[in-house]
Design a protein around this motif. Structure first.
Motif, short mmCIF file in Angstrom:
data_model
loop_
_atom_site.label_atom_id
_atom_site.label_comp_id
_atom_site.label_asym_id
_atom_site.label_seq_id
_atom_site.Cartn_x
_atom_site.Cartn_y
_atom_site.Cartn_z
N ALA A 69 52.59 -68.30 65.65
CA ALA A 69 53.40 -67.08 65.65
C ALA A 69 52.84 -66.01 64.72
O ALA A 69 52.42 -66.29 63.60
N ASN A 70 52.87 -64.76 65.21
CA ASN A 70 52.62 -63.62 64.35
C ASN A 70 53.91 -63.28 63.61
O ASN A 70 54.96 -63.87 63.85
N PHE A 71 53.82 -62.29 62.72
CA PHE A 71 55.00 -61.87 61.98
C PHE A 71 55.74 -60.82 62.81
O PHE A 71 55.57 -59.62 62.62
N SER A 99 60.09 -55.61 62.57
CA SER A 99 61.22 -56.39 63.08
C SER A 99 61.21 -57.82 62.54
O SER A 99 62.21 -58.53 62.65
N SER A 100 60.10 -58.25 61.96
CA SER A 100 60.00 -59.61 61.44
C SER A 100 60.94 -59.81 60.25
O SER A 100 61.10 -58.93 59.41
N LEU A 101 61.55 -60.97 60.17
CA LEU A 101 62.38 -61.31 59.01
C LEU A 101 61.55 -61.30 57.72
O LEU A 101 62.08 -61.07 56.64
N ALA A 144 58.05 -63.39 68.05
CA ALA A 144 57.43 -64.66 67.67
C ALA A 144 58.40 -65.57 66.93
O ALA A 144 58.27 -66.79 66.96
N GLU A 145 59.39 -64.98 66.27
CA GLU A 145 60.34 -65.76 65.48
C GLU A 145 61.57 -66.20 66.27
O GLU A 145 62.24 -67.17 65.87
N PHE A 146 61.86 -65.51 67.39
CA PHE A 146 63.09 -65.81 68.10
C PHE A 146 62.92 -66.07 69.60
O PHE A 146 63.71 -66.82 70.17
N HIS A 147 61.95 -65.45 70.26
CA HIS A 147 61.95 -65.43 71.72
C HIS A 147 60.78 -66.14 72.39
O HIS A 147 60.93 -66.67 73.49
N ASN A 148 59.61 -66.13 71.78
CA ASN A 148 58.45 -66.77 72.40
C ASN A 148 58.56 -68.28 72.33
O ASN A 148 59.46 -68.84 71.69
N VAL A 149 57.59 -68.97 72.95
CA VAL A 149 57.38 -70.39 72.67
C VAL A 149 56.21 -70.45 71.69
O VAL A 149 55.07 -70.11 72.03
N GLU A 150 56.51 -70.82 70.46
CA GLU A 150 55.51 -70.90 69.39
C GLU A 150 55.64 -72.26 68.71
O GLU A 150 56.73 -72.81 68.61
N PHE A 151 54.50 -72.76 68.23
CA PHE A 151 54.53 -74.05 67.54
C PHE A 151 53.69 -74.00 66.28
O PHE A 151 52.65 -73.35 66.22
#
Length: 256
Positions: A202-204, A124-126, A208-215
């Protein structure tokens, strides 16, 4: 602007800092240009040779002139130019810096190389398709470091072998055992063209790319990016094993 000046500018764009410095060292040690060019990635070696000759750095020129130009390229490439935050937050809340979901655009812009490390990988990762597109572009090398066991017990997570099949032509490395213990590969970064370094929590994956809180941070720093890639190259000799799928001759994309 003269053709020689154009060639010098082109040479500065072609070479990474490490390549320019290695070339300078080899020429200073008395190696021929053909021998010194072994330090340049094979897919760009011919273009670099032609550009150096167009810049007046071929047969009959003083090696010291070429060395001076190459050291100038290496020095220019070592300058840090920008550090920006990289966010994932639901609902477009993040206001400062680019989003993790923009990484695929940077990968699509790669002209030399993409090196990345992740714990797990989701279809699902871009990046799943962006890395495949990078593999299909002539002259772009792709390398992926993965954890060997991250997919165990999760059918949605591709195994390293499945990633290697998807990214045919890339170098895909999975962690292996070291001193009797399985290595967990938890580093998360992407290095693009030996210049841009993106490191993130973020993982791939889509979450991780759209919904989590990642920095994370995106750094435009040739010296740092090349240092990270070099450290991983050294580590891979003992901590990783290659599970790549070779591209057949018929699969190699042709340049327009």
């Amino acid at each position: 602007m003269s053709s020689e000046a154009d060639a010098l500018r082109r040479l500065g764009a072609l070479l990474t800092g490490t390549e320019a410095e290695d070339l300078a060292d080899r020429l200073s040690d008395g190696e021929t240009l053909s021998s010194a060019l072994q330090s340049v990635v094979a897919t760009r070696r011919g273009e670099v040779r032609a550009t150096m000759r167009a810049a007046g750095m071929g047969r009959g020129s003083e090696p010291s002139d070429a060395v001076a130009v190459l050291l100038a390229v290496a020095g220019a490439r070592s300058v840090k130019t920008a550090i920006t935050p990289l966010w994932t937050m639901p609902g477009h809340i993040a206001q400062g810096g680019p989003l993790t979901s923009s990484i695929d655009h940077l990968v699509d812009g790669a002209t030399i190389s993409v090196t990345c490390a992740t714990f797990n990988f989701q279809r699902s990762s871009l990046l799943w398709d962006a890395l495949k597109r990078a593999c299909e572009r002539p002259g772009v090398t792709v390398k992926v470091y993965m954890d060997a066991a991250a997919s165990e017990g999760n059918a949605r997570t591709p195994t390293p072998g499945e990633v290697a099949t998807h990214l045919r032509g890339a170098t895909v490395l999975r962690s292996r055992s070291f001193q009797g213990k399985q290595v967990r590969s938890h580093a998360k970064f992407i290095a693009i063209d030996h210049r841009f370094l993106l490191t993130t929590s973020a993982n791939f994956s889509q979450s991780a790319e759209f919904h989590n809180v990642e920095f994370g941070v995106r750094v435009d720093d040739v010296a740092l990016t090349e240092a990270v890639e070099r450290e991983m190259r050294i580590a891979e000799r003992q901590l990783y094993e290659n599970c790549s799928m070779k591209r057949t001759h018929r699969e190699v994309p042709q340049a327009d």
